[in-house]
Design a protein around this motif. Structure first.
Motif, PDB file in Angstrom:
ATOM      1  N   UNK A   3       0.840  -1.217   0.000  1.00 38.99           N
ATOM      2  CA  UNK A   3       0.000   0.000   0.000  1.00 38.99           C
ATOM      3  C   UNK A   3       0.862   1.250   0.000  1.00 38.99           C
ATOM      4  N   UNK A   4       1.929   1.243   0.788  1.00 37.17           N
ATOM      5  CA  UNK A   4       2.851   2.383   0.833  1.00 37.17           C
ATOM      6  C   UNK A   4       3.454   2.629  -0.540  1.00 37.17           C
ATOM      7  N   UNK A   5       3.879   1.554  -1.207  1.00 34.68           N
ATOM      8  CA  UNK A   5       4.455   1.686  -2.550  1.00 34.68           C
ATOM      9  C   UNK A   5       3.434   2.277  -3.523  1.00 34.68           C
ATOM     10  N   UNK A   6       2.192   1.835  -3.435  1.00 34.46           N
ATOM     11  CA  UNK A   6       1.140   2.382  -4.311  1.00 34.46           C
ATOM     12  C   UNK A   6       0.911   3.861  -4.036  1.00 34.46           C
ATOM     13  N   UNK A   7       0.866   4.222  -2.744  1.00 37.32           N
ATOM     14  CA  UNK A   7       0.631   5.625  -2.390  1.00 37.32           C
ATOM     15  C   UNK A   7       1.779   6.513  -2.861  1.00 37.32           C
ATOM     16  N   UNK A   8       3.017   6.050  -2.671  1.00 32.93           N
ATOM     17  CA  UNK A   8       4.168   6.809  -3.158  1.00 32.93           C
ATOM     18  C   UNK A   8       4.116   6.945  -4.681  1.00 32.93           C
ATOM     19  N   UNK A   9       3.833   5.858  -5.362  1.00 34.18           N
ATOM     20  CA  UNK A   9       3.851   5.861  -6.828  1.00 34.18           C
ATOM     21  C   UNK A   9       2.747   6.718  -7.427  1.00 34.18           C
ATOM     22  N   UNK A  18       7.890   4.591 -11.720  1.00 31.85           N
ATOM     23  CA  UNK A  18       8.058   6.016 -12.032  1.00 31.85           C
ATOM     24  C   UNK A  18       9.277   6.305 -12.906  1.00 31.85           C
ATOM     25  N   UNK A  19       9.824   5.292 -13.551  1.00 31.57           N
ATOM     26  CA  UNK A  19      11.047   5.499 -14.325  1.00 31.57           C
ATOM     27  C   UNK A  19      10.849   6.416 -15.521  1.00 31.57           C
ATOM     28  N   UNK A  20       9.616   6.583 -15.990  1.00 32.59           N
ATOM     29  CA  UNK A  20       9.360   7.436 -17.148  1.00 32.59           C
ATOM     30  C   UNK A  20       8.975   8.865 -16.779  1.00 32.59           C
ATOM     31  N   UNK A  21       8.952   9.170 -15.482  1.00 29.65           N
ATOM     32  CA  UNK A  21       8.550  10.517 -15.065  1.00 29.65           C
ATOM     33  C   UNK A  21       9.649  11.210 -14.256  1.00 29.65           C
ATOM     34  N   UNK A  22      10.874  10.781 -14.456  1.00 29.36           N
ATOM     35  CA  UNK A  22      12.043  11.437 -13.847  1.00 29.36           C
ATOM     36  C   UNK A  22      11.958  11.539 -12.317  1.00 29.36           C
ATOM     37  N   UNK A  23      11.742  10.406 -11.676  1.00 29.06           N
ATOM     38  CA  UNK A  23      11.763  10.330 -10.219  1.00 29.06           C
ATOM     39  C   UNK A  23      12.966   9.508  -9.782  1.00 29.06           C
ATOM     40  N   UNK A  24      13.590   9.904  -8.696  1.00 30.01           N
ATOM     41  CA  UNK A  24      14.814   9.235  -8.239  1.00 30.01           C
ATOM     42  C   UNK A  24      14.601   8.560  -6.888  1.00 30.01           C
ATOM     43  N   UNK A  25      15.281   7.427  -6.684  1.00 31.35           N
ATOM     44  CA  UNK A  25      15.211   6.663  -5.440  1.00 31.35           C
ATOM     45  C   UNK A  25      16.628   6.398  -4.940  1.00 31.35           C
ATOM     46  N   UNK A  26      16.772   6.328  -3.612  1.00 32.77           N
ATOM     47  CA  UNK A  26      18.091   6.107  -3.019  1.00 32.77           C
ATOM     48  C   UNK A  26      17.935   5.320  -1.728  1.00 32.77           C
ATOM     49  N   UNK A  27      18.811   4.311  -1.540  1.00 33.91           N
ATOM     50  CA  UNK A  27      18.824   3.489  -0.329  1.00 33.91           C
ATOM     51  C   UNK A  27      20.166   3.696   0.365  1.00 33.91           C
ATOM     52  N   UNK A  28      20.126   4.162   1.621  1.00 35.71           N
ATOM     53  CA  UNK A  28      21.353   4.433   2.372  1.00 35.71           C
ATOM     54  C   UNK A  28      21.322   3.655   3.685  1.00 35.71           C
ATOM     55  N   UNK A  29      22.233   2.692   3.810  1.00 38.18           N
ATOM     56  CA  UNK A  29      22.411   1.986   5.070  1.00 38.18           C
ATOM     57  C   UNK A  29      23.334   2.804   5.963  1.00 38.18           C
ATOM     58  N   UNK A  30      22.933   3.015   7.204  1.00 32.26           N
ATOM     59  CA  UNK A  30      23.679   3.913   8.090  1.00 32.26           C
ATOM     60  C   UNK A  30      25.110   3.437   8.326  1.00 32.26           C
ATOM     61  N   UNK A  39      11.672  -2.335   2.813  1.00 28.92           N
ATOM     62  CA  UNK A  39      12.010  -0.967   2.413  1.00 28.92           C
ATOM     63  C   UNK A  39      12.619  -0.960   1.017  1.00 28.92           C
ATOM     64  N   UNK A  40      13.512  -1.915   0.743  1.00 33.59           N
ATOM     65  CA  UNK A  40      14.095  -2.022  -0.588  1.00 33.59           C
ATOM     66  C   UNK A  40      13.040  -2.429  -1.620  1.00 33.59           C
ATOM     67  N   UNK A  41      12.153  -3.343  -1.243  1.00 36.93           N
ATOM     68  CA  UNK A  41      11.088  -3.752  -2.160  1.00 36.93           C
ATOM     69  C   UNK A  41      10.225  -2.566  -2.566  1.00 36.93           C
ATOM     70  N   UNK A  42       9.918  -1.701  -1.607  1.00 39.48           N
ATOM     71  CA  UNK A  42       9.141  -0.500  -1.909  1.00 39.48           C
ATOM     72  C   UNK A  42       9.891   0.388  -2.895  1.00 39.48           C
ATOM     73  N   UNK A  43      11.174   0.632  -2.619  1.00 43.11           N
ATOM     74  CA  UNK A  43      11.969   1.497  -3.500  1.00 43.11           C
ATOM     75  C   UNK A  43      12.059   0.931  -4.913  1.00 43.11           C
ATOM     76  N   UNK A  44      12.308  -0.359  -5.016  1.00 40.69           N
ATOM     77  CA  UNK A  44      12.454  -0.958  -6.343  1.00 40.69           C
ATOM     78  C   UNK A  44      11.133  -0.898  -7.111  1.00 40.69           C
ATOM     79  N   UNK A  45      10.029  -1.081  -6.412  1.00 36.40           N
ATOM     80  CA  UNK A  45       8.708  -0.974  -7.054  1.00 36.40           C
ATOM     81  C   UNK A  45       8.476   0.448  -7.553  1.00 36.40           C
ATOM     82  N   UNK A  46       8.775   1.434  -6.708  1.00 32.08           N
ATOM     83  CA  UNK A  46       8.615   2.836  -7.096  1.00 32.08           C
ATOM     84  C   UNK A  46       9.517   3.171  -8.275  1.00 32.08           C
ATOM     85  N   UNK A  47      10.762   2.713  -8.208  1.00 29.68           N
ATOM     86  CA  UNK A  47      11.728   3.027  -9.259  1.00 29.68           C
ATOM     87  C   UNK A  47      11.251   2.525 -10.621  1.00 29.68           C
ATOM     88  N   UNK A  48      10.622   1.349 -10.645  1.00 27.70           N
ATOM     89  CA  UNK A  48      10.103   0.814 -11.903  1.00 27.70           C
ATOM     90  C   UNK A  48       8.844   1.556 -12.347  1.00 27.70           C
TER      91      UNK A  48
END
Length: 209
Positions: free
Chosen positions: A47-53, A86-98, A75-84
């Motif tokens: 649901x979070x991935x859908x809302x973000x996308x 929104x790839x045609x609308x110039x949106x960027x994703x980043x995963x940073x492990x502390x 968290x990575x699954x959400x990012x990868x879903x969003x990245x796919x």
């Protein structure tokens, strides 16, 4: 890179600091469900991935629970879903492990371009459209006070300008977070996260599977 469609799509894979490379295999389908709680958390993550996308109003997400419960995976699954999506609308994703961020900082201290690397990492975290800060709080136990203080500073600087679209994973509970960070940082972390604080309770240890 950030000005081109394909450049933004590639930021996730080329600029992220993930630690274990196996995390790149993390998807919703590869998340093993053994309990109803796990199914509920998987459903919430989808649901979070859908809302973000769908580009709804920006919000933050907090995944909290014991180590090995699948927080980083989802968290990575959400990012990868969003990245796919929104790839045609110039949106960027980043995963940073502390922990990886601290390691990167320490490496940069041995070179003359230390300040440049700090600014690059900070700017990237501040400006990407969707950000995961993974395992927040690990730096609080580091003996290297200089690195710990730097992480505290960068977290504040990042959240001071971000207006949502950020996922935090942490092993710390609310009271522990408050002991680890000052009130300004806690306020920024909790801002816009109502209804999206997900507690990973009743979850099997995924590292044992």
């Amino acid at each position: 890179m950030k000005n081109s469609k394909h450049g933004k799509y590639k930021i996730l894979k080329t600029q992220s600091l993930v630690g274990k490379k196996s995390l790149w295999l993390a998807t919703f389908d590869s998340f093993k469900v053994a309990t109803q709680n796990e199914q509920d958390i998987l459903n919430q993550s989808r649901r979070i991935a859908r809302d973000f996308s769908s580009n709804k109003e920006a919000f933050n997400v907090i995944f909290t629970g014991e180590a090995g419960r699948g927080k980083s995976h989802l968290a990575m699954a959400i990012l990868q879903e969003i990245n796919e999506q929104l790839k045609d609308v110039k949106k960027s994703c980043l995963f940073i492990n502390t922990s990886e961020l601290v390691r990167e900082i320490k490496i940069s201290w041995t070179y003359d371009d230390k300040k440049h690397e700090e600014e690059r990492l900070t700017d990237l975290m501040r400006t990407v459209d969707y950000l995961v800060i993974d395992d927040l709080g690990t730096e609080a136990s580091f003996q290297d006070k200089q690195a710990g203080d730097w992480i505290q500073s960068i977290i504040y600087n990042v959240f001071n300008v971000r207006e949502g679209n950020t996922i935090i994973t942490t092993n710390l509970q609310g009271s522990e977070l408050k002991r680890a960070y000052n009130n300004k940082i806690i306020s920024r972390i909790l801002e816009n996260s109502k209804g999206n604080i997900i507690k990973f309770e009743g979850i099997t240890d995924k590292r044992m599977n």
